[in-house]
Each structure stands twice: as C-alpha cells, then as structure tokens.
Design a protein around this motif. Structure first.
Motif: not given
Length: 94
Positions: A65-76, A79-91
């Motif tokens: 998923r991609v998250d966008l920060k909508s509220q922070l102390r510093h305006i810059d 809207n900084t995108p953050v990608a979160i990847v979860e992978m499940e590995l198995g034998k």
C-alpha cells in the motif's frame, strides 16, 4: 558462456568455431573435447546451474500500500508518499 546460454548443438558449433578463430583462443582438438563433453553432460550441467541459482524459499503472499502523510509539524513533509510492502516467504513445497 555455453552453460549459461544453454546452447543447442548448432549454437555450440558456431561458438566453438568462433573461439578457434580468435587469437589466443582454443585449438580445434580442445573444441572437439568441449563439444563432446557438452553433448554428454548438458542436462546435468543445466540442472545443476538451476538448482544453484534458485532460492529455497518461495513467495507465498504479498501485500502493499502507499500512505500519504496528511498532518505533520512541518509543511514540507505533508503529502510525502510512503510505500509499505509485506512479503510472506515459505519453503518450497510447504
């Protein structure tokens, strides 16, 4: 080069011919020995390379998923995108 390209007999012959014509290349006797060896052991060499290059683990599941920060102390930083990847590995086979 021969093993990594998994050359068939026509490709092998062309490759070895080029190698014999190269300065500092192989002799025709060496080319004949290499060709005979490759013809007799091609399958075993190919299977060995595959088993060495494959991981034991397989990808069972993947979520992202991609998250966008909508509220922070510093305006810059808003809207900084953050990608979160979860992978499940198995034998393999389990």
């Amino acid at each position: 080069s021969i093993a990594s390209a998994d050359m068939d007999l026509n490709q092998l012959e062309a490759f070895l011919t080029a190698q014999t014509k190269k300065q500092g290349g192989i002799t025709s006797d060496q080319a004949a020995v290499i060709a005979k060896f490759w013809k007799n052991h091609r399958t075993q060499i190919h299977e060995s390379l595959i088993s060495q290059s494959r991981w034991d683990n397989v990808l069972k599941n993947m979520n992202w998923r991609v998250d966008l920060k909508s509220q922070l102390r510093h305006i810059d930083q808003i809207n900084t995108p953050v990608a979160i990847v979860e992978m499940e590995l198995g034998k393999n086979g389990q």
